[in-house]
Design an enzyme around this catalytic site. Structure first.
Site, PDB file in Angstrom:
ATOM      1  CD  GLU A 135      43.331  29.884  40.465  1.00 61.48           C
ATOM      2  OE1 GLU A 135      44.592  29.534  41.399  1.00 61.48           O
ATOM      3  OE2 GLU A 135      42.260  28.676  39.905  1.00 61.48           O
TER       4      GLU A 135
ATOM      5  CB  SER B  72      51.050  39.624  35.882  1.00 61.63           C
ATOM      6  OG  SER B  72      50.884  38.202  34.515  1.00 61.63           O
TER       7      SER B  72
HETATM    8  C1  LIG Z   1      37.037  33.986  33.280  1.00 61.61           C
HETATM    9  C2  LIG Z   1      36.658  34.243  34.991  1.00 61.61           C
HETATM   10  C3  LIG Z   1      36.963  33.044  35.671  1.00 61.61           C
HETATM   11  C4  LIG Z   1      37.212  33.520  37.782  1.00 61.61           C
HETATM   12  N1  LIG Z   1      36.964  32.839  38.229  1.00 61.61           N
HETATM   13  C5  LIG Z   1      36.966  32.814  39.784  1.00 61.61           C
HETATM   14  C6  LIG Z   1      37.003  32.211  39.922  1.00 61.61           C
HETATM   15  O1  LIG Z   1      36.105  31.169  40.434  1.00 61.61           O
HETATM   16  N2  LIG Z   1      36.523  32.507  41.695  1.00 61.61           N
HETATM   17  C7  LIG Z   1      37.153  33.558  41.939  1.00 61.61           C
HETATM   18  O2  LIG Z   1      37.088  33.972  43.028  1.00 61.61           O
HETATM   19  N3  LIG Z   1      37.104  34.384  40.835  1.00 61.61           N
HETATM   20  C8  LIG Z   1      37.335  34.342  39.928  1.00 61.61           C
HETATM   21  N4  LIG Z   1      38.255  35.279  38.598  1.00 61.61           N
HETATM   22  C9  LIG Z   1      38.503  36.315  39.305  1.00 61.61           C
HETATM   23  C10 LIG Z   1      39.364  36.933  39.771  1.00 61.61           C
HETATM   24  O3  LIG Z   1      40.557  36.345  40.253  1.00 61.61           O
HETATM   25  C11 LIG Z   1      40.149  38.325  38.783  1.00 61.61           C
HETATM   26  O4  LIG Z   1      39.465  38.412  38.309  1.00 61.61           O
HETATM   27  C12 LIG Z   1      41.262  38.850  39.585  1.00 61.61           C
HETATM   28  O5  LIG Z   1      41.904  38.496  40.492  1.00 61.61           O
HETATM   29  C13 LIG Z   1      41.415  40.171  38.802  1.00 61.61           C
HETATM   30  O6  LIG Z   1      40.760  40.708  39.992  1.00 61.61           O
HETATM   31  P1  LIG Z   1      39.803  42.758  39.275  1.00 61.61           P
HETATM   32  O7  LIG Z   1      39.237  41.355  37.846  1.00 61.61           O
HETATM   33  O8  LIG Z   1      39.057  42.689  39.645  1.00 61.61           O
HETATM   34  O9  LIG Z   1      40.660  42.837  38.284  1.00 61.61           O
HETATM   35  P2  LIG Z   1      41.792  44.167  39.028  1.00 61.61           P
HETATM   36  O10 LIG Z   1      42.043  43.848  40.398  1.00 61.61           O
HETATM   37  O11 LIG Z   1      40.639  45.126  39.393  1.00 61.61           O
HETATM   38  O12 LIG Z   1      42.485  44.532  38.392  1.00 61.61           O
HETATM   39  C14 LIG Z   1      42.511  45.283  37.463  1.00 61.61           C
HETATM   40  C15 LIG Z   1      44.282  45.327  37.059  1.00 61.61           C
HETATM   41  O13 LIG Z   1      45.656  46.344  38.175  1.00 61.61           O
HETATM   42  C16 LIG Z   1      46.180  45.689  38.301  1.00 61.61           C
HETATM   43  N5  LIG Z   1      46.408  46.185  39.962  1.00 61.61           N
HETATM   44  C17 LIG Z   1      44.874  45.606  41.055  1.00 61.61           C
HETATM   45  N6  LIG Z   1      45.664  46.177  42.158  1.00 61.61           N
HETATM   46  C18 LIG Z   1      47.127  46.569  41.775  1.00 61.61           C
HETATM   47  C19 LIG Z   1      47.927  46.544  43.035  1.00 61.61           C
HETATM   48  N7  LIG Z   1      48.448  46.560  44.198  1.00 61.61           N
HETATM   49  N8  LIG Z   1      49.745  46.914  41.615  1.00 61.61           N
HETATM   50  C20 LIG Z   1      49.824  46.523  40.967  1.00 61.61           C
HETATM   51  N9  LIG Z   1      48.299  45.899  40.386  1.00 61.61           N
HETATM   52  C21 LIG Z   1      47.677  46.390  40.155  1.00 61.61           C
HETATM   53  C22 LIG Z   1      45.871  44.151  37.970  1.00 61.61           C
HETATM   54  O14 LIG Z   1      46.985  43.591  37.996  1.00 61.61           O
HETATM   55  C23 LIG Z   1      44.714  44.326  36.913  1.00 61.61           C
HETATM   56  O15 LIG Z   1      46.643  44.385  36.107  1.00 61.61           O
HETATM   57  C24 LIG Z   1      37.486  35.161  37.525  1.00 61.61           C
HETATM   58  C25 LIG Z   1      38.237  35.972  36.459  1.00 61.61           C
HETATM   59  C26 LIG Z   1      37.146  35.750  35.540  1.00 61.61           C
HETATM   60  C27 LIG Z   1      37.279  37.043  34.563  1.00 61.61           C
END
Ligand SMILES: Cc1cc2nc3c(=O)[nH]c(=O)nc-3n(C[C@H](O)[C@H](O)[C@H](O)COP(=O)(O)OP(=O)(O)OC[C@H]3O[C@@H](n4cnc5c(N)ncnc54)[C@H](O)[C@@H]3O)c2cc1C
Length: 381
Positions: free
Chosen positions: A363, A366
């Site tokens: 969601e 941080s």
């Molecule tokens: C167990 C689990 C359940 C989930 N359930 C749902 C769900 O029900 N529905 C749904 O839609 N999603 C769901 N998610 C997805 C979740 O919301 C995403 O994993 C999350 O938003 C982060 O996206 P990402 O994994 O692609 O990481 P990335 O976006 O690739 O981020 C990787 C790192 O880069 C950092 N980063 C990225 N962009 C920036 C920026 N502009 N500035 C600074 N730092 C940045 C992030 O903070 C993080 O530290 C779930 C995830 C997990 C692991």
């Protein structure tokens, strides 16, 4: 200012806390071993109204406002975090779009079964190539006659393996950029929808997530949720309230960890005295208490703001960021206070330590919460 919760909410909180700490925790080992929530717990949760927290009474729900829901989430947070995650993904992001944007027909069709726990819900925006950058999703929905044809892949979707309904965000007008997004009520049993294998996770066993694949999926046009081309901001509004709920769940988990830590510190003797007599241990307990109190005041304030109809975009992020980071600090200290026992699987410290880590990621990470807070601050000046 009066921070006392109304008597009926306090009573409900007490029941849910008892359920979380006694009934759910009694099955924690089983949930960990099988990665499944026992059906009896689902039944008990349904009887307690947990699946209908945000659903209006006319559709069989409890119809709580945000303050009430968060009070329940805090109580639920004291028990197994995977179980709490499964319930809240349904009651929060899985349900709130339909409650807010649904037509009376859509509500009548789905909400009563959602309130009874018969139809578990989820919310799907994340895709393999767009997580934090959720404005860049690629899943397309094109209208053909009275059907929308969806193509694309969502991943890490909570509750997908057990869901009867998903709120899915897809692009309906690519030329409008992120303003061309719409929401759809999708049943995983609809033609062309398939759910991938269950994700293997670090923790939060029992809270199942998976990929959802749309291959020329056929979604009836009547399942468009809210206006066509609802837009990114509105679609993400579904997550805003979810973030306040996560802050409340985090506070509950912290409270449980502090209670366990105090009990351990008072019972465990070293150097001929309880370890609670050592100032180093007392300081850890005191720091935990500060993190709990600040997190609680924050979720209470933001939940109250939601109930007053105020815009909480910035404050929901403040609450989620603070409480989830605080929970990581508290979980770490709880393991430290417990010592070797804290690292063992037969006490809950180790499980909370793994489970809580997810709350700083989903969601909105941080970092994304800080971007929202700063972006809003800078826009306001
Ligand atoms: C167990 C689990 C359940 C989930 N359930 C749902 C769900 O029900 N529905 C749904 O839609 N999603 C769901 N998610 C997805 C979740 O919301 C995403 O994993 C999350 O938003 C982060 O996206 P990402 O994994 O692609 O990481 P990335 O976006 O690739 O981020 C990787 C790192 O880069 C950092 N980063 C990225 N962009 C920036 C920026 N502009 N500035 C600074 N730092 C940045 C992030 O903070 C993080 O530290 C779930 C995830 C997990 C692991």
């Amino acid at each position: 200012m009066d921070f006392t919760l109304p008597a009926d909410l306090r009573e409900m909180q007490t029941h849910i806390r008892h359920f979380a700490i006694h009934d759910v925790e009694a099955r924690a080992h089983e949930i960990e071993e099988t990665n499944r929530v026992p059906p009896e717990l689902i039944r008990q949760a349904a009887e307690l109204g947990l699946f209908g927290l945000s659903i209006p009474e006319e559709y069989g729900g409890v119809g709580l406002g945000m303050l009430g829901r968060c009070a329940v989430y805090e109580a639920l947070g004291q028990g197994h975090m995977g179980f709490g995650g499964m319930v809240s993904a349904h009651a929060s992001i899985g349900t709130s779009g339909l409650v807010k944007l649904g037509t009376p027909e859509q509500k009548q069709k789905y909400l009563p079964r959602m309130a009874s726990g018969e139809c578990i819900a989820g919310f799907a925006i994340t895709e393999p190539s767009s997580g934090s950058d959720a404005a860049n999703i690629r899943t397309r929905a094109e209208k053909r006659g009275d059907t929308y044809i969806l193509n694309g892949t969502k991943h890490y979707i909570s509750n997908a393996p057990i869901a009867g309904l998903l709120t899915v965000i897809a692009i309906t007008a690519p030329e409008k950029g992120s303003k061309g997004m719409s929401a759809f009520l999708v049943e995983p049993s609809m033609p062309g929808v398939s759910v991938g294998k269950i994700d293997e996770k670090m923790g939060q066993k029992g809270a199942l997530s998976a990929e959802v694949i749309f291959d020329n999926a056929e979604v009836p046009a009547e399942n468009l949720l809210g206006p066509l081309d609802l837009g990114y901001r509105e679609a993400l509004g579904i997550l805003t309230n979810g973030r306040v709920g996560i802050a409340a769940r985090s506070t509950g988990a912290m409270q449980r960890l502090l209670d366990l830590s105090v009990a351990h510190a008072q019972g465990r003797e070293q150097f001929g005295q309880p370890i609670s007599s050592f100032q180093a241990v007392q300081f850890m307990l005191a720091e935990m208490e500060v993190d709990i109190q600040t997190s609680r005041v924050l979720w209470q304030k933001v939940a109250w703001m939601v109930d007053q109809g105020q815009d909480v975009r910035r404050m929901a992020s403040v609450a989620k960021y603070h409480a989830t980071e605080a929970l990581s600090r508290v979980a770490d200290k709880a393991v430290q206070v417990a010592g070797g026992v804290g690292y063992m699987k037969d006490a809950p410290f180790e499980r909370f330590y793994r489970d809580q880590r997810l709350l700083r990621i989903y969601e909105g990470t941080s970092e994304i919460q800080k971007l929202i807070i700063a972006g809003d601050l800078l826009r306001a000046r």
